[in-house]
Design a protein around this motif. Structure first.
Motif, PDB file in Angstrom:
ATOM      1  N   ASP A  19     -14.576 -15.061  28.955  1.00  0.00           N
ATOM      2  CA  ASP A  19     -14.279 -15.690  27.614  1.00  0.00           C
ATOM      3  C   ASP A  19     -13.936 -14.888  26.580  1.00  0.00           C
ATOM      4  O   ASP A  19     -13.977 -15.310  25.379  1.00  0.00           O
ATOM      5  N   ARG A  20     -13.821 -13.613  26.871  1.00  0.00           N
ATOM      6  CA  ARG A  20     -13.239 -12.600  25.933  1.00  0.00           C
ATOM      7  C   ARG A  20     -12.388 -12.864  25.324  1.00  0.00           C
ATOM      8  O   ARG A  20     -12.143 -13.050  23.940  1.00  0.00           O
ATOM      9  N   LYS A  23     -12.444 -16.277  22.837  1.00  0.00           N
ATOM     10  CA  LYS A  23     -13.299 -16.169  21.659  1.00  0.00           C
ATOM     11  C   LYS A  23     -12.761 -15.174  20.612  1.00  0.00           C
ATOM     12  O   LYS A  23     -12.919 -15.273  19.459  1.00  0.00           O
ATOM     13  N   ALA A  26     -10.192 -17.490  19.355  1.00  0.00           N
ATOM     14  CA  ALA A  26     -10.775 -18.274  18.304  1.00  0.00           C
ATOM     15  C   ALA A  26     -11.236 -17.856  16.862  1.00  0.00           C
ATOM     16  O   ALA A  26     -11.153 -18.524  15.883  1.00  0.00           O
ATOM     17  N   ARG A  27     -11.847 -16.587  17.079  1.00  0.00           N
ATOM     18  CA  ARG A  27     -11.992 -16.069  15.840  1.00  0.00           C
ATOM     19  C   ARG A  27     -10.894 -15.368  15.010  1.00  0.00           C
ATOM     20  O   ARG A  27     -10.906 -15.584  13.618  1.00  0.00           O
ATOM     21  N   TYR A  38     -14.223 -24.506  19.413  1.00  0.00           N
ATOM     22  CA  TYR A  38     -14.477 -23.762  20.703  1.00  0.00           C
ATOM     23  C   TYR A  38     -15.440 -24.820  21.658  1.00  0.00           C
ATOM     24  O   TYR A  38     -16.503 -25.175  21.344  1.00  0.00           O
TER      25      TYR A  38
ATOM     26  N   GLN B 443     -25.025 -10.768  23.117  1.00  0.00           N
ATOM     27  CA  GLN B 443     -23.733 -11.578  23.071  1.00  0.00           C
ATOM     28  C   GLN B 443     -23.066 -11.334  22.037  1.00  0.00           C
ATOM     29  O   GLN B 443     -21.897 -11.140  22.056  1.00  0.00           O
ATOM     30  N   LYS B 444     -23.807 -11.244  20.874  1.00  0.00           N
ATOM     31  CA  LYS B 444     -23.097 -11.068  19.726  1.00  0.00           C
ATOM     32  C   LYS B 444     -22.624  -9.749  19.081  1.00  0.00           C
ATOM     33  O   LYS B 444     -21.433  -9.627  18.888  1.00  0.00           O
ATOM     34  N   ALA B 447     -19.428  -9.560  21.380  1.00  0.00           N
ATOM     35  CA  ALA B 447     -18.362 -10.039  20.733  1.00  0.00           C
ATOM     36  C   ALA B 447     -17.786  -9.385  19.371  1.00  0.00           C
ATOM     37  O   ALA B 447     -16.439  -9.264  19.145  1.00  0.00           O
ATOM     38  N   TYR B 451     -14.149  -7.675  19.254  1.00  0.00           N
ATOM     39  CA  TYR B 451     -13.256  -8.342  18.001  1.00  0.00           C
ATOM     40  C   TYR B 451     -12.436  -6.976  17.356  1.00  0.00           C
ATOM     41  O   TYR B 451     -11.517  -6.986  17.147  1.00  0.00           O
ATOM     42  N   GLY B 556     -21.656 -21.327  23.430  1.00  0.00           N
ATOM     43  CA  GLY B 556     -20.098 -21.376  23.010  1.00  0.00           C
ATOM     44  C   GLY B 556     -19.965 -20.890  21.338  1.00  0.00           C
ATOM     45  O   GLY B 556     -19.246 -21.387  20.534  1.00  0.00           O
ATOM     46  N   PHE B 558     -18.658 -18.055  19.014  1.00  0.00           N
ATOM     47  CA  PHE B 558     -17.793 -17.200  18.967  1.00  0.00           C
ATOM     48  C   PHE B 558     -17.572 -16.214  17.543  1.00  0.00           C
ATOM     49  O   PHE B 558     -18.509 -16.898  16.401  1.00  0.00           O
TER      50      PHE B 558
END
Lengths: 132, 558
Positions: A19-20, A23, A26-27, A38, B443-444, B447, B451, B556, B558
């Motif tokens: 899901d990298r 996500k 999405a962001r 999402y 997880q955060k 992510a 990003y 879910g 993100f």
């Protein structure tokens, strides 16, 4: 009066857990000013189409990195048709071999973004092709 | 490691050099304002003894095979035996994957590693509606023992070690492996290999999950308890940073969250009543080899030192084997590019070299086409040859831990250890890794890191050759492996036939026994072995677990 935001559904069909990319997209779309929903992982095509209709989205982005895109992506198009929602365009991304792209486009997937695509390219494509 | 006198001299020379440098920079500035690793860790212009002045040879480095194992887990390391060359393989049905196993072993591979398809990984049989379009696509489809018998046909299971990358249904695949061997007359105590069996990193990163965290942990501890008593050569958990990194973490996050997961498993086993020195020697690790060469080497060295200290100081382990962080490495799949794919051979070679210099016990090198599909035979051969060239041609295995003593590498090793310890302290303060996962902390963090990295790529701050720099129009095409859709039908037919032929009464009794054990406290493993021997399918057992324990679904975020 502010313009209505374009609403995007980012979806992960099938059992694939990568899901990298989904996500990040999405962001990135949210940061670019779109409204983003999402689905989270492990969604069946039926669930994705139901969410798209329920959330009244303007466009669906589907992501697959585990090789099942040739079944899952066209199945979503098929179900949208059956539900009379074929006005919702679908784009895809992930590990999609080049030879599969024309087949998917023929099946109704409007665009495919492969690895290495900057988020901006997806943003621009939505701005150009999707009306809110 | 340095005298006051030396450090003073270094400082004097440094002043001289700074003056010299200032003149050069006035004429020609550096290429960038800030130099950093792929994980965005800032790297200084130069490293000197002053950067490692606190390093104590005996306390922090010592010798390979000796505490704190910074320099390697075995006394002779790769001079004694090269790492196990273990290429991850699985596609289509058991027949196709068995053929690939024989091909790889015929070309010098020294261990097997099995990739399962998504339905198998998620606990579904090939005839499930959830499996539509996914059977055999990214690994081999295994529904029952009948498939497993084909998969290991002609493989000497008492001589070759086998790794199985499987998580939610890991206990079931282990039961099938044991049952297959026993049918060949090989006793379970002779079996060597690894099941990944690491659910914590699934919740954190890879997202192949089925049951909620608590029952997932209970099943894992069952496998550890069972193997400790009955399958003593089996590595019970492969505590994995690989997927954490692939999900976009930094190198320090990979190090920290992996060790935090390890601490979580050790604590869970101790809570069950197991003695640390009985089970800890059979825990193993699995790391990523990403593109930043020195950062990766520092990561492996720091990991060994940290684990040894945790095991000794936190858990009171006394058996030296409990202190060893033995690890498998895979080069970074996420670093490969679909653009100019032949460049992937070069990336993979450098990544593999960092793993070797970092003291890996086992290695998978990615094939150049893996960003597009499962590897062809041609591509996987180049990947295997890459390891053989590193091991036997270029001389890097002549001495042990050749990076030791580099001011830069030692300093980076210390820094990464410190940064990872900070994360682990934070997780301890939250009440442990399960609590941290519950609130989405790792997880955060991952992510956010993913990003940030994507933005650096998009803005050209970091370079990916062929993607955001040196692009070209390509006429070069690589051949790709495709999976015949007939595999799905063949698999479904085999399962349907088998379900007709097997003893339905025994299947029902076996499932009842599994359910009773799942509801109670009895170890599940003996019941799973009995069930698979009676050709109860993977999904039948998983459905039973889903009924008893419920499912875990993706929040879910993100």
């Amino acid at each position: 009066m502010s313009e209505k935001k374009i609403k995007v559904l980012i979806a992960k069909p099938g059992l694939d857990g990568h899901d990298r990319g989904a996500k990040i997209v999405a962001r990135g779309l949210r940061d670019a000013g779109f409204e983003v929903v999402y689905t989270g992982l492990h969604q069946t095509p039926e669930e994705i189409v139901a969410t798209a209709i329920q959330e009244d989205v303007d466009v669906i982005g589907v992501s697959s990195l585990a090789g099942a895109h040739m079944y899952l992506f066209p199945r979503i198009i098929e179900l949208l048709g059956e539900q009379g929602a074929d006005d919702i365009p679908v784009f895809g991304g992930g590990i999609i071999p080049e030879d599969d792209i024309p087949v998917l486009k023929k099946a109704g997937i409007r665009e495919i973004f492969t690895p290495g695509t900057p988020v901006e390219a997806t943003v621009n494509w939505i701005r150009e092709h999707i009306a809110s | 490691m340095f005298t006051e006198q030396t450090l003073k001299q270094v400082e004097e020379r440094r002043q001289e050099w700074e003056n010299l440098l200032a003149k050069t920079l006035a004429r020609a500035p550096e290429r960038r304002e800030r130099f950093s690793t792929v994980s965005d860790r800032e790297i200084r212009r130069i490293y000197t003894p002053a950067d490692v002045s606190g390093l104590d040879f005996d306390r922090d480095l010592s010798f390979p095979g000796m505490f704190p194992y910074t320099r390697g887990v075995q006394p002779s390391m790769h001079r004694g035996r090269l790492w196990t060359m273990r290429q991850f393989a699985g596609m289509g049905g058991a027949e196709e994957t068995n053929a690939r196993f024989h091909y790889l072993m015929g070309h010098g591979e020294t261990g097997l590693s099995t990739a399962f398809d998504m339905p198998t990984l998620m606990g579904y049989d090939s005839d499930s509606p959830m499996a539509r379009g996914e059977v055999g696509k990214c690994g081999v489809a295994i529904d029952t023992l009948a498939d497993m018998e084909i998969l290991f046909d002609g493989i000497p299971m008492d001589e070759v070690t086998t790794s199985m990358t499987i998580n939610p249904p890991a206990a079931i695949l282990l039961a099938m492996y044991i049952a297959t061997a026993e049918k060949k007359g090989i006793p379970r105590e002779k079996l060597g290999g690894t099941i990944q069996n690491d659910m914590l990193k699934e919740f954190i990163a890879q997202k192949t999950f089925m049951l909620p965290p608590d029952p997932s942990m209970r099943i894992i501890v069952d496998t550890v308890e069972f193997c400790t008593a009955e399958v003593p050569r089996w590595n019970t958990i492969s505590i994995s940073g690989y997927h954490i990194r692939e999900a976009g973490s930094t190198a320090v996050q990979e190090l920290a969250f992996t060790l935090a997961d390890g601490l979580g498993y050790v604590q869970a086993c101790i809570d069950r009543g197991l003695k640390v020195d009985d089970f800890a020697p059979r825990l193993s690790f699995f790391f990523n080899a990403h593109v930043d060469f020195f950062e990766e080497i520092a990561k492996y060295r720091a990991a060994r030192r940290m684990w040894a200290r945790f095991m000794r100081d936190r858990f009171g382990a006394r058996n030296p084997r409990s202190l060893l962080l033995r690890f498998h490495t895979q080069t970074a799949g996420c670093s490969l590019t679909a653009q100019q794919p032949y460049n992937n051979v070069v990336r993979t070679a450098f990544q593999a070299l960092s793993a070797v210099l970092g003291g890996t016990q086992s290695l998978h090198t990615n094939s150049l086409d893996e960003t597009l599909s499962l590897p062809t035979e041609h591509a996987v051969t180049i990947a295997l040859r890459t390891q053989q060239i590193i091991g036997e041609e270029i001389g890097v295995t002549n001495t042990i831990d050749p990076m030791a003593g580099s001011f830069f590498v030692e300093s980076l090793t210390n820094e990464m250890e410190r940064a990872a310890l900070d994360y682990i302290e934070k997780i301890d303060d939250m009440g442990g890794i399960l609590k941290a996962i519950e609130v989405g902390f790792p997880q955060k963090e991952i992510a956010d890191a993913a990003y940030t990295y994507q933005k650096q790529i998009d803005e050209g701050e970091k370079t990916i050759v062929g993607v955001n720099k040196y692009q070209m129009d390509e006429s070069l095409k690589v051949d790709l492996l495709t999976i015949d859709p007939a595999v799905e039908r063949r698999q479904q037919q085999r399962l349907a036939k088998l379900k007709e032929e097997r003893d339905a009464g025994r299947v029902g009794a076996c499932l009842k026994a599994v359910e009773d054990a799942a509801r109670g406290r009895e170890n599940l493993m003996p019941h799973l072995i009995e069930a698979v021997k009676n050709y109860v399918s993977l999904q039948e057992i998983c459905d039973c677990w889903r009924k008893v324990y419920g499912r875990y679904t993706d929040p879910g975020m993100f």
